[in-house]
Design a protein around this motif. Structure first.
Motif, short mmCIF file in Angstrom:
data_model
loop_
_atom_site.label_atom_id
_atom_site.label_comp_id
_atom_site.label_asym_id
_atom_site.label_seq_id
_atom_site.Cartn_x
_atom_site.Cartn_y
_atom_site.Cartn_z
N LEU A 17 12.93 -9.44 -17.25
CA LEU A 17 12.86 -9.77 -18.68
C LEU A 17 12.78 -8.51 -19.54
O LEU A 17 13.26 -8.50 -20.68
N THR A 18 12.20 -7.44 -18.99
CA THR A 18 12.18 -6.16 -19.71
C THR A 18 13.61 -5.65 -19.84
O THR A 18 14.05 -5.24 -20.94
N ASP A 19 14.37 -5.68 -18.73
CA ASP A 19 15.75 -5.19 -18.75
C ASP A 19 16.61 -6.02 -19.70
O ASP A 19 17.35 -5.49 -20.53
N ARG A 20 16.46 -7.37 -19.60
CA ARG A 20 17.25 -8.26 -20.45
C ARG A 20 16.87 -8.08 -21.92
O ARG A 20 17.71 -8.06 -22.82
N GLY A 21 15.58 -7.95 -22.17
CA GLY A 21 15.08 -7.78 -23.54
C GLY A 21 15.60 -6.50 -24.15
O GLY A 21 16.03 -6.48 -25.31
N LEU A 22 15.59 -5.43 -23.37
CA LEU A 22 16.05 -4.13 -23.89
C LEU A 22 17.54 -4.18 -24.20
O LEU A 22 18.00 -3.70 -25.24
N GLU A 23 18.28 -4.83 -23.28
CA GLU A 23 19.73 -4.96 -23.46
C GLU A 23 20.02 -5.66 -24.79
O GLU A 23 20.85 -5.24 -25.59
N ARG A 24 19.28 -6.75 -25.02
CA ARG A 24 19.45 -7.55 -26.23
C ARG A 24 19.10 -6.74 -27.49
O ARG A 24 19.84 -6.74 -28.48
N PHE A 25 17.99 -6.01 -27.45
CA PHE A 25 17.58 -5.18 -28.60
C PHE A 25 18.66 -4.15 -28.92
O PHE A 25 19.00 -3.94 -30.10
N LEU A 26 19.22 -3.53 -27.87
CA LEU A 26 20.21 -2.47 -28.11
C LEU A 26 21.51 -3.04 -28.66
O LEU A 26 22.14 -2.45 -29.54
N GLU A 27 21.89 -4.24 -28.15
CA GLU A 27 23.11 -4.90 -28.68
C GLU A 27 22.92 -5.24 -30.15
O GLU A 27 23.79 -4.99 -30.99
#
Ligand code: G3P
Length: 226
Positions: A198-208
């Motif tokens: 969820l950290t990886d997915r969350g970061l990906e989403r924030f950067l997008e």
């Protein structure tokens, strides 16, 4: 809880140290063997020069005189060396004698609460219960940590409980919940403590979203300029 890395590999030790959360290092004869053709004493010194914290180095003699001789040599390498002594009768005698001389010790190969009790009475600075190896024989290594923590609390022993033979992050979590003072773990496990999808997915989403926000702003500025 203090974090030690359980390795004699300098690269891993440097990487763990660079993370800024490393408190020490534990080694054992098998970990030194894994390094190939290295001089043991030189390697211990190099480790001490990298890490600001306790570095455990193990004796290989099994008689009192031999352990004392090796312990003296190891302790002279650096102030941060903690001499690892096996949990056998001769080892208990050596723990007491080394404590009287002011040489710090880590009593290793602990698999029972009574062993830990005797080691604390002999003045060990650290006790190393091997969690993973107990799990390996279908028993519960963590129960041992809980029992030792309880016994040491009951009698105000100053010996620190160093959870060893850690194989995965759940061992670290449960050792922390049980109140172990230290967890020593392979470098790989230390890195895994950070893993969460969820950290990886969350970061990906924030950067997008950030990128889209920047693009929208640029578009707006371009339209305003026309
Ligand atoms: O250094 C002692 C201990 O951590 C060894 O672990 O994985 O060989 O049981 P392991």
């Amino acid at each position: 809880m203090k974090f030690f890395v359980d390795t004699a590999n300098l690269e891993e030790i440097r990487e763990a140290n660079d993370m800024g959360v490393l408190d020490g290092v534990t080694t054992n004869p098998s970990l030194v063997k894994a390094e190939g053709n290295v001089d043991f004493h030189e390697r211990v010194l190099k480790i001490c020069e990298v890490v600001q914290g306790d570095v455990s180095a193990e004796v290989t003699a099994t008689d009192f005189d031999g352990m004392m001789e090796e312990a003296h040599t190891l302790a002279q390498i650096h102030d941060n060396v903690v001499v690892k002594i096996p949990l056998i009768k001769e080892g208990i005698k050596a723990l007491r004698a080394l404590d009287d001389e002011g040489i710090r010790t880590n009593c290793t190969l602990c698999f029972s609460p009574t062993q830990a009790l005797v080691a604390a009475k002999a003045g060990a600075d650290y006790i190393s219960p091997f969690i993973g190896r107990i799990d390996d024989i279908s028993s519960d290594g963590m129960t041992l940590i809980e029992e030792i923590v309880q016994i040491y609390d009951n009698y105000d022993f100053e010996t620190e409980v160093l959870a060893a033979s850690i194989r995965h992050p759940t061992h670290v979590k449960r050792a922390a919940l049980a109140g172990a003072d230290v967890a020593t773990m392979p470098f790989e496990t230390m890195v895994k403590l950070l893993d969460h999808p969820l950290t990886d997915r969350g970061l990906e989403r924030f950067l997008e979203d950030w990128e889209e926000y920047q693009e929208a702003k640029e578009e707006e500025a371009a339209t305003a300029a026309v």
